[in-house]
Every structure is written in structure tokens, then in C-alpha cells.
Design an enzyme around this catalytic site. Structure first.
Site, PDB file in Angstrom:
ATOM      1  N   ASP A  48      95.341   7.871 -23.409  1.00  0.00           N
ATOM      2  CA  ASP A  48      94.039   8.374 -22.957  1.00  0.00           C
ATOM      3  C   ASP A  48      93.867   9.853 -23.297  1.00  0.00           C
ATOM      4  O   ASP A  48      94.832  10.555 -23.587  1.00  0.00           O
ATOM      5  CB  ASP A  48      93.937   8.220 -21.431  1.00  0.00           C
ATOM      6  CG  ASP A  48      93.576   6.798 -21.046  1.00  0.00           C
ATOM      7  OD1 ASP A  48      93.262   6.005 -21.944  1.00  0.00           O
ATOM      8  OD2 ASP A  48      93.624   6.495 -19.845  1.00  0.00           O
ATOM      9  N   LYS A  70      87.842   9.119 -24.150  1.00  0.00           N
ATOM     10  CA  LYS A  70      86.656   9.865 -24.567  1.00  0.00           C
ATOM     11  C   LYS A  70      87.055  11.019 -25.465  1.00  0.00           C
ATOM     12  O   LYS A  70      88.052  11.669 -25.229  1.00  0.00           O
ATOM     13  CB  LYS A  70      85.988  10.465 -23.342  1.00  0.00           C
ATOM     14  CG  LYS A  70      84.978   9.546 -22.714  1.00  0.00           C
ATOM     15  CD  LYS A  70      84.317  10.252 -21.575  1.00  0.00           C
ATOM     16  CE  LYS A  70      84.196   9.278 -20.429  1.00  0.00           C
ATOM     17  NZ  LYS A  70      83.781   9.787 -19.205  1.00  0.00           N
ATOM     18  N   MET A 185      87.612  14.117 -10.596  1.00  0.00           N
ATOM     19  CA  MET A 185      86.370  13.830 -11.350  1.00  0.00           C
ATOM     20  C   MET A 185      85.126  14.354 -10.621  1.00  0.00           C
ATOM     21  O   MET A 185      84.129  13.650 -10.490  1.00  0.00           O
ATOM     22  CB  MET A 185      86.217  12.316 -11.559  1.00  0.00           C
ATOM     23  CG  MET A 185      87.262  11.743 -12.483  1.00  0.00           C
ATOM     24  SD  MET A 185      87.102   9.964 -12.676  1.00  0.00           S
ATOM     25  CE  MET A 185      88.115   9.389 -11.320  1.00  0.00           C
TER      26      MET A 185
END
Ligand code: SAH
Length: 281
Positions: A48, A70, A185
Site C-alpha cells: 500500500d 493511491k 484519516m
């Protein structure tokens, strides 16, 4: 015993198996020996965005690195695609390391991936990692618990399944029962989160710490308060990934910022003025 002798006593990766492992928050020194062994033995490492380059540099020479996160604003690979990728690699008989930042089972969807492996009869190991909410705080000199402040702590996500704040949070109950809240987050929603705490009765001057890029060379810690934190995030240009810590425990950083001390800052062991849980709200 030297490190290689120790590593050789740990389990080996088997063909067709997946090791679902945590890489820790960033500093390669915080990675477990089992994860290191996985890096050395894996044929394919599916990693990741939060896994640091220094850690990937420890991969064996034959290993293929598959990115599954991402990057540059591109949407992340769909969860279903990642899970299916793991299954097809396992069916090819590869030794697979599924490497995630922090701990794979803390806000990391490791459980979902593992369930998909179970449905497809693929064996796996789960290798915990130091989660950012533990390691990041330690590197900021903020204890999760301390008998001067709190006997409970809550880990929270600022990002619910549909992109907004998680719907299942009872803010009033949280504000009342959890003296220390550690939020993942949450950087882009810090204003909204601070508002929820304030509406639920937490004091405006309650200390808040924001720990950006914890445990890396770019670590930055900003100490602020509930009423000012959203402005300070903007003013200080704080970058993701970041942890947010709400609670009196943040004040203990003045005595425990060991990284600061190594750079010449004077620490203070004085805990007077640090209030126990429940006395503020
Ligand atoms: N499984 C990970 C968390 C993944 S969710 C773990 O256990 O740590 C992603 C969030 O983790 C980021 O938005 C941020 O809040 C936090 N995070 C991960 N690494 C971090 C780091 N080095 N510094 C600060 N926050 C971090």
C-alpha cells in the site's frame, strides 16, 4: 544468536500462501522480524501507499513489487480487485506478502482481504505491525495512557465507509466516556471533528496534537486546542498522513518529547497542572 539464525527459526513462507503483514508506521526499525522475513522470501509483495520506500528496499532481489494503493490523486485499486489479485497469485503458487502500513487489522481492511482468502481456501498468516496510533504517539512523546490523565483510550476513524464521518459514532457518549481519542484519516475533516467534540461538551481549550508523517524523517508535531486545531492545520501546512490526538495526555509531551530532546530541547518532568480524566468535562 545472530539475526540470520533468529530469522531462520521463524516460519518460512510457503508457496500459495499469503502473509498479511504490517510494516509499522514508517521507521524501518519498527518493523517486525516476521515482516522482514516475508520481505526476504516473498515472490510478490503487494503493498500500500503508506509502506515506506526504505522498507520496500529490503525486499529480496527476486521479488516483484505490486503497488495497490493511491498515488498522485489516482483512485485506489478497488478492494475487490486487490483481493482477487491475491487469490490468483496464490493459485499460481507464489509466496505472497500483502504489506500494509501500520497494523493490517487497524483501519487497514486486512480483515476483508483475509475473509476473501478464506472463501477461496487460501491459507494465510497475519503478522501484526505497530499501528500509527501507537508508534506515532510514542515518537511524539505522547503516552496513550498515563495514570495522571486517563485509564481508557479510543481509536477512531475520521473516514466512514461512504466518505463522510463514520455514521455509527455516538459523539456525546464518546466525549463523555473517552478521555483520550486517537483519530486516523482525519486531517481533512479536523474542523468537523472538533465541532462534534465541542458540541458534545468537551472544553474549547482541550489539548490536541497533530502528528504528521510520524516516525519518518519528516515527522512534524503541532500541539493546539480543540477550538484552534482546524486553523492551525491550515496555517502550519500539515501534510498527510497524520494522526490526531485529543485529550489531556497531549500535555505530557513536554516531558516525553525524546526526539526533541535529542535535538537539544529541554524536557520538563513536572506534571503539576495536568488534570485527571473526568475533571474537565
Ligand atoms: N493500518 C494503518 C492505518 C491505515 S489508515 C495503521 O495501523 O497505522 C491510514 C491512516 O493512518 C492515515 O490517514 C493516518 O491517519 C494514519 N497513519 C498511518 N501512518 C502514519 C504516519 N506515519 N504518520 C501519521 N499518521 C499515519
Amino acid at each position: 544468536m545472530d539475526i540470520n539464525a533468529l530469522l531462520s527459526k521463524l516460519p518460512d513462507m510457503e508457496p500459495g500462501q499469503v502473509w498479511l503483514a504490517g510494516a509499522g508506521p514508517g521507521d524501518p526499525g519498527l518493523m517486525s522480524l516476521l515482516t522482514l522475513k516475508g520481505l526476504q522470501q516473498a515472490d510478490v509483495i503487494v503493498y500500500d501507499a503508506l509502506v515506506s520506500p526504505e522498507i520496500l528496499a529490503m525486499a529480496g532481489e527476486h521479488a516483484r513489487l505490486d503497488f495497490a494503493g493511491k498515488r498522485g490523486g489516482q483512485p485506489s485499486s478497488r478492494q475487490q480487485d486487490i483481493s482477487e489479485h491475491l487469490v490468483s497469485l496464490a493459485r499460481e503458487g507464489k509466496k505472497i506478502l500483502r504489506l500494509k502500513g501500520g497494523d493490517p487489522l487497524v483501519f487497514g481492511r486486512g480483515g476483508e482481504e483475509a475473509r476473501h482468502l478464506v472463501e477461496n481456501d487460501i491459507f494465510f498468516r497475519i503478522i501484526p505491525g505497530i499501528t500509527a496510533g501507537v508508534g506515532g504517539l510514542a515518537y511524539a512523546g505522547i503516552p496513550l495512557t498515563d495514570r495522571h490523565t486517563n485509564s481508557a483510550v479510543t481509536f477512531l476513524t475520521g473516514h466512514g465507509a461512504d466518505g463522510g464521518l463514520a455514521k455509527d459514532i455516538d459523539w456525546e457518549a464518546l466525549a463523555k466516556s473517552s478521555p483520550v481519542v486517537v483519530i486516523y484519516m482525519a486531517l481533512s475533516r479536523i474542523g468537523l471533528i472538533a465541532e462534534k467534540f465541542l458540541e458534545s461538551g468537551r472544553p474549547a481549550d482541550e489539548p490536541v496534537a497533530i502528528i504528521s508523517r510520524a516516525t519518518t524523517a519528516e515527522q512534524k508535531v503541532v500541539v493546539t486546542t480543540l477550538d484552534r486545531c482546524a486553523d492551525d492545520v491550515r496555517r502550519e501546512n500539515i501534510e498527510a498522513p497524520a494522526m490526531i490526538v485529543v485529550g489531556e495526555v497531549v500535555k505530557l509531551r513536554k516531558g516525553l518529547d525524546w526526539l526533541g530532546a535529542l535535538a537539544g530541547k529541554k524536557l520538563s518532568a513536572d506534571v503539576s497542572g495536568i488534570r485527571p480524566q473526568g475533571s474537565r468535562t
